[in-house]
Design a protein around this motif. Structure first.
Motif, PDB file in Angstrom:
ATOM      1  N   VAL A 315      14.005   8.417 -13.523  1.00  0.00           N
ATOM      2  CA  VAL A 315      15.246   8.361 -12.745  1.00  0.00           C
ATOM      3  C   VAL A 315      15.010   7.642 -11.420  1.00  0.00           C
ATOM      4  O   VAL A 315      15.806   6.783 -11.002  1.00  0.00           O
ATOM      5  N   ASN A 316      13.903   7.964 -10.752  1.00  0.00           N
ATOM      6  CA  ASN A 316      13.596   7.309  -9.479  1.00  0.00           C
ATOM      7  C   ASN A 316      13.359   5.819  -9.659  1.00  0.00           C
ATOM      8  O   ASN A 316      13.763   5.006  -8.819  1.00  0.00           O
ATOM      9  N   VAL A 317      12.711   5.450 -10.763  1.00  0.00           N
ATOM     10  CA  VAL A 317      12.480   4.027 -11.034  1.00  0.00           C
ATOM     11  C   VAL A 317      13.796   3.303 -11.244  1.00  0.00           C
ATOM     12  O   VAL A 317      14.014   2.203 -10.729  1.00  0.00           O
ATOM     13  N   ARG A 318      14.712   3.915 -11.996  1.00  0.00           N
ATOM     14  CA  ARG A 318      16.021   3.290 -12.236  1.00  0.00           C
ATOM     15  C   ARG A 318      16.803   3.153 -10.934  1.00  0.00           C
ATOM     16  O   ARG A 318      17.449   2.121 -10.692  1.00  0.00           O
ATOM     17  N   ARG A 319      16.768   4.176 -10.099  1.00  0.00           N
ATOM     18  CA  ARG A 319      17.480   4.107  -8.824  1.00  0.00           C
ATOM     19  C   ARG A 319      16.917   3.015  -7.936  1.00  0.00           C
ATOM     20  O   ARG A 319      17.659   2.265  -7.290  1.00  0.00           O
ATOM     21  N   ARG A 320      15.590   2.924  -7.895  1.00  0.00           N
ATOM     22  CA  ARG A 320      14.977   1.892  -7.064  1.00  0.00           C
ATOM     23  C   ARG A 320      15.304   0.507  -7.604  1.00  0.00           C
ATOM     24  O   ARG A 320      15.557  -0.431  -6.831  1.00  0.00           O
ATOM     25  N   ASN A 321      15.321   0.359  -8.919  1.00  0.00           N
ATOM     26  CA  ASN A 321      15.678  -0.931  -9.516  1.00  0.00           C
ATOM     27  C   ASN A 321      17.107  -1.318  -9.184  1.00  0.00           C
ATOM     28  O   ASN A 321      17.395  -2.475  -8.839  1.00  0.00           O
ATOM     29  N   ALA A 322      18.037  -0.350  -9.264  1.00  0.00           N
ATOM     30  CA  ALA A 322      19.433  -0.627  -8.919  1.00  0.00           C
ATOM     31  C   ALA A 322      19.564  -1.001  -7.440  1.00  0.00           C
ATOM     32  O   ALA A 322      20.322  -1.921  -7.090  1.00  0.00           O
ATOM     33  N   THR A 323      18.805  -0.318  -6.572  1.00  0.00           N
ATOM     34  CA  THR A 323      18.889  -0.603  -5.141  1.00  0.00           C
ATOM     35  C   THR A 323      18.377  -2.004  -4.825  1.00  0.00           C
ATOM     36  O   THR A 323      19.010  -2.751  -4.065  1.00  0.00           O
ATOM     37  N   THR A 324      17.234  -2.378  -5.379  1.00  0.00           N
ATOM     38  CA  THR A 324      16.699  -3.718  -5.117  1.00  0.00           C
ATOM     39  C   THR A 324      17.613  -4.794  -5.698  1.00  0.00           C
ATOM     40  O   THR A 324      17.752  -5.879  -5.109  1.00  0.00           O
ATOM     41  N   THR A 325      18.250  -4.519  -6.827  1.00  0.00           N
ATOM     42  CA  THR A 325      19.194  -5.480  -7.400  1.00  0.00           C
ATOM     43  C   THR A 325      20.386  -5.689  -6.475  1.00  0.00           C
ATOM     44  O   THR A 325      20.796  -6.830  -6.209  1.00  0.00           O
ATOM     45  N   LEU A 326      20.955  -4.609  -5.982  1.00  0.00           N
ATOM     46  CA  LEU A 326      22.115  -4.714  -5.085  1.00  0.00           C
ATOM     47  C   LEU A 326      21.722  -5.297  -3.730  1.00  0.00           C
ATOM     48  O   LEU A 326      22.548  -5.948  -3.077  1.00  0.00           O
ATOM     49  N   LEU A 327      20.478  -5.109  -3.322  1.00  0.00           N
ATOM     50  CA  LEU A 327      19.991  -5.764  -2.111  1.00  0.00           C
ATOM     51  C   LEU A 327      19.987  -7.279  -2.295  1.00  0.00           C
ATOM     52  O   LEU A 327      20.349  -8.034  -1.376  1.00  0.00           O
ATOM     53  N   THR A 328      19.627  -7.727  -3.491  1.00  0.00           N
ATOM     54  CA  THR A 328      19.681  -9.160  -3.800  1.00  0.00           C
ATOM     55  C   THR A 328      21.120  -9.667  -3.789  1.00  0.00           C
ATOM     56  O   THR A 328      21.400 -10.769  -3.289  1.00  0.00           O
ATOM     57  N   VAL A 329      22.044  -8.869  -4.333  1.00  0.00           N
ATOM     58  CA  VAL A 329      23.468  -9.241  -4.311  1.00  0.00           C
ATOM     59  C   VAL A 329      23.946  -9.419  -2.875  1.00  0.00           C
ATOM     60  O   VAL A 329      24.701 -10.362  -2.562  1.00  0.00           O
ATOM     61  N   TYR A 330      23.508  -8.541  -1.980  1.00  0.00           N
ATOM     62  CA  TYR A 330      23.890  -8.641  -0.566  1.00  0.00           C
ATOM     63  C   TYR A 330      23.362  -9.930   0.062  1.00  0.00           C
ATOM     64  O   TYR A 330      24.103 -10.644   0.769  1.00  0.00           O
ATOM     65  N   PHE A 331      22.090 -10.260  -0.183  1.00  0.00           N
ATOM     66  CA  PHE A 331      21.523 -11.492   0.374  1.00  0.00           C
ATOM     67  C   PHE A 331      22.263 -12.727  -0.136  1.00  0.00           C
ATOM     68  O   PHE A 331      22.514 -13.676   0.626  1.00  0.00           O
ATOM     69  N   VAL A 332      22.611 -12.733  -1.413  1.00  0.00           N
ATOM     70  CA  VAL A 332      23.345 -13.868  -1.973  1.00  0.00           C
ATOM     71  C   VAL A 332      24.727 -13.977  -1.338  1.00  0.00           C
ATOM     72  O   VAL A 332      25.208 -15.085  -1.050  1.00  0.00           O
ATOM     73  N   TYR A 333      25.372 -12.832  -1.090  1.00  0.00           N
ATOM     74  CA  TYR A 333      26.671 -12.847  -0.413  1.00  0.00           C
ATOM     75  C   TYR A 333      26.563 -13.486   0.966  1.00  0.00           C
ATOM     76  O   TYR A 333      27.403 -14.313   1.359  1.00  0.00           O
ATOM     77  N   ILE A 334      25.539 -13.108   1.733  1.00  0.00           N
ATOM     78  CA  ILE A 334      25.337 -13.665   3.072  1.00  0.00           C
ATOM     79  C   ILE A 334      25.164 -15.181   2.994  1.00  0.00           C
ATOM     80  O   ILE A 334      25.750 -15.947   3.779  1.00  0.00           O
ATOM     81  N   ILE A 335      24.359 -15.641   2.032  1.00  0.00           N
ATOM     82  CA  ILE A 335      24.109 -17.077   1.888  1.00  0.00           C
ATOM     83  C   ILE A 335      25.388 -17.819   1.520  1.00  0.00           C
ATOM     84  O   ILE A 335      25.668 -18.911   2.046  1.00  0.00           O
ATOM     85  N   CYS A 336      26.177 -17.245   0.619  1.00  0.00           N
ATOM     86  CA  CYS A 336      27.370 -17.936   0.118  1.00  0.00           C
ATOM     87  C   CYS A 336      28.516 -17.960   1.123  1.00  0.00           C
ATOM     88  O   CYS A 336      29.257 -18.944   1.198  1.00  0.00           O
ATOM     89  N   TRP A 337      28.693 -16.904   1.895  1.00  0.00           N
ATOM     90  CA  TRP A 337      29.874 -16.787   2.735  1.00  0.00           C
ATOM     91  C   TRP A 337      29.658 -17.199   4.192  1.00  0.00           C
ATOM     92  O   TRP A 337      30.601 -17.610   4.875  1.00  0.00           O
ATOM     93  N   SER A 338      28.450 -17.094   4.707  1.00  0.00           N
ATOM     94  CA  SER A 338      28.235 -17.309   6.140  1.00  0.00           C
ATOM     95  C   SER A 338      28.618 -18.706   6.629  1.00  0.00           C
ATOM     96  O   SER A 338      29.300 -18.829   7.664  1.00  0.00           O
ATOM     97  N   PRO A 339      28.208 -19.789   5.966  1.00  0.00           N
ATOM     98  CA  PRO A 339      28.563 -21.116   6.510  1.00  0.00           C
ATOM     99  C   PRO A 339      30.067 -21.312   6.672  1.00  0.00           C
ATOM    100  O   PRO A 339      30.524 -21.788   7.726  1.00  0.00           O
ATOM    101  N   ASN A 340      30.854 -20.963   5.669  1.00  0.00           N
ATOM    102  CA  ASN A 340      32.295 -21.170   5.728  1.00  0.00           C
ATOM    103  C   ASN A 340      32.949 -20.279   6.776  1.00  0.00           C
ATOM    104  O   ASN A 340      33.825 -20.721   7.533  1.00  0.00           O
ATOM    105  N   GLN A 341      32.515 -19.018   6.846  1.00  0.00           N
ATOM    106  CA  GLN A 341      33.126 -18.088   7.787  1.00  0.00           C
ATOM    107  C   GLN A 341      32.872 -18.491   9.237  1.00  0.00           C
ATOM    108  O   GLN A 341      33.789 -18.494  10.067  1.00  0.00           O
ATOM    109  N   TRP A 342      31.634 -18.858   9.550  1.00  0.00           N
ATOM    110  CA  TRP A 342      31.325 -19.252  10.923  1.00  0.00           C
ATOM    111  C   TRP A 342      31.980 -20.586  11.283  1.00  0.00           C
ATOM    112  O   TRP A 342      32.347 -20.806  12.453  1.00  0.00           O
TER     113      TRP A 342
END
Length: 403
Positions: A315-342
């Motif tokens: 269970v802990n391994v699955r939770r950690r895997n989900a967290t690191t995956t969503l952390l990657t989603v967050y980084f991709v969001y920052i990369i995709c949206w920041s230039p246009n927004q600023w």
């Protein structure tokens, strides 16, 4: 992002009143069409995978499914907007459709509302991961299934708040003049930046940074605990082995049995005799060879430190895997949206922005790409999603008879 994905001309803050209506740019339209089609297929697959099995319907997966559904809806809107542009902006005589087209479609308010919903859902995901990692004891009480469903409903209704304000401040409709779309006031553009980008990014950055620090500390603790368990196991085995050696050596040094006769009485005696090092070693090896395998000492399970049970570990391994995956989603969001927004933020502060320049076109392309990239992230990093997709592929191969 202001509702100006496809524009022309170089614009400054001084010529907003003469700003032209959207013009089609073939490269962006083609990108929008391809990304929209990819987003429809990929996000539909994510929804199917996480909704198909009840065992996978936990709180995290429910939010991931909602994110995929939002991106699926956004991808569909992207494709429909391409069709609308290529068909020459067709008009209708139906009064209600004309109102709907004016307030929600022509200025892409519905599309940007879906962008806002996607951003705020990702923000809730970051908070969910924050409480699950930092405050696990409070997590179960806060993120109940009922609370989460209510939160999702609020996200869909409240996230497009600035789009409601945009509709009120920039769009006028009448039977005589038809649909009149005005340039967005600077103060509305600044509020739009703060509400749909800056505030969510602050919350997501704080949440995921805290989660990353906690995971790093947990990894160190687990690494140290693993080293201690290995050392304890080796120490226990060495102690038990030394005990066996001591017993065997003692038995070798016990001595020999002798007897003597005095008259009619024979007396047996067990005398401890000194042994040379060579004889002691031969005796010890002889006892080792005659010892059955079942008598060989094995490390005691109790010697290991309190290791978690197998189920809890998984269970802990699955939770950690989900967290690191969503952390990657967050980084991709920052990369995709920041230039246009600023870029649009500095435009509303009075700066220039070349709508025909490469920077603007690339920034818009990144924004559009964000609607279809998440399924690929799940396919690369989310173990449950990968395993389920592989299972579906194998099932389809069996159905069509491919080996």
């Amino acid at each position: 992002m202001m509702n100006t994905t496809i524009r022309s001309d170089s614009v400054t803050s001084d010529d907003r009143e003469s700003f032209p209506v959207d013009t089609a740019i073939s490269a962006l339209l083609l990108t929008q069409l391809l990304v929209g089609l990819l987003g429809i297929v990929g996000n539909f697959l994510v929804c199917f995978v996480f909704l198909h099995r009840r065992t996978q319907r936990n709180q995290t997966n429910l939010l991931i499914t909602n994110q995929a559904f939002i991106d699926l809806f956004t991808s569909l809107l992207l494709v429909l907007h391409v069709v609308y542009e290529l068909s020459g902006h067709p008009e209708t005589d139906i009064y209600l459709l004309r109102i709907w087209s004016c307030f929600l479609w022509k200025n892409q308010n519905l599309l940007f509302a879906s962008f806002a919903i996607s951003t705020f859902n990702l923000t809730i995901i970051s908070l969910e991961r924050y409480f699950a990692t930092i405050f696990p004891h409070s997590y179960a009480n806060i993120f109940t299934r009922r609370n989460l469903r209510f939160t999702i409903l609020v996200i869909w209704l409240v996230s497009p708040l600035m789009q409601y304000i945009l509709i009120i401040t920039t769009i006028r409709f009448s039977d005589e003049t038809g649909c009149d779309i005005r340039w967005t006031p600077a103060w509305v553009g600044i509020l739009l930046f703060l509400w749909e980008y800056f505030l969510p990014v602050i919350i997501m950055s704080f949440s995921f940074a805290s989660v990353a620090r906690k995971l790093r500390r947990m990894n160190k603790v687990l690494s140290n605990a693993s080293s201690l368990r290995s050392a304890a196991t080796m120490t226990t085995a060495a102690v038990e082995s030394r005990s066996v050696v001591t017993e065997a050596t003692a038995s070798c040094e016990q001595g020999v049995e002798t007897s003597f006769t005095q008259g009619t009485v024979t007396t047996s005696m067990f005398l401890k005799l000194p042994m040379s090092a060579r004889n002691r070693q031969d005796c010890f090896h002889s006892q080792q060879e005659n010892t059955p395998p079942s008598a060989t000492p094995t490390p005691s399970p109790a010697a290991s430190f309190s290791s978690p049970s197998t189920s809890n570990f998984r269970v802990n391994v699955r939770r950690r895997n989900a967290t690191t995956t969503l952390l990657t989603v967050y980084f991709v969001y920052i990369i995709c949206w920041s230039p246009n927004q600023w870029a649009f933020f500095q435009l509303n502060l009075g700066g220039p922005l070349d709508f025909r320049g490469y920077f603007y076109k690339i920034s818009v392309t990144l924004v559009i790409l964000n609607t279809c990239v998440n399924p690929f992230i799940y396919a690369l990093r989310h173990k449950t999603y990968k395993d389920r997709v592989k299972e579906l592929v194998r099932h389809c191969k069996r159905k069509i008879g491919v080996h």
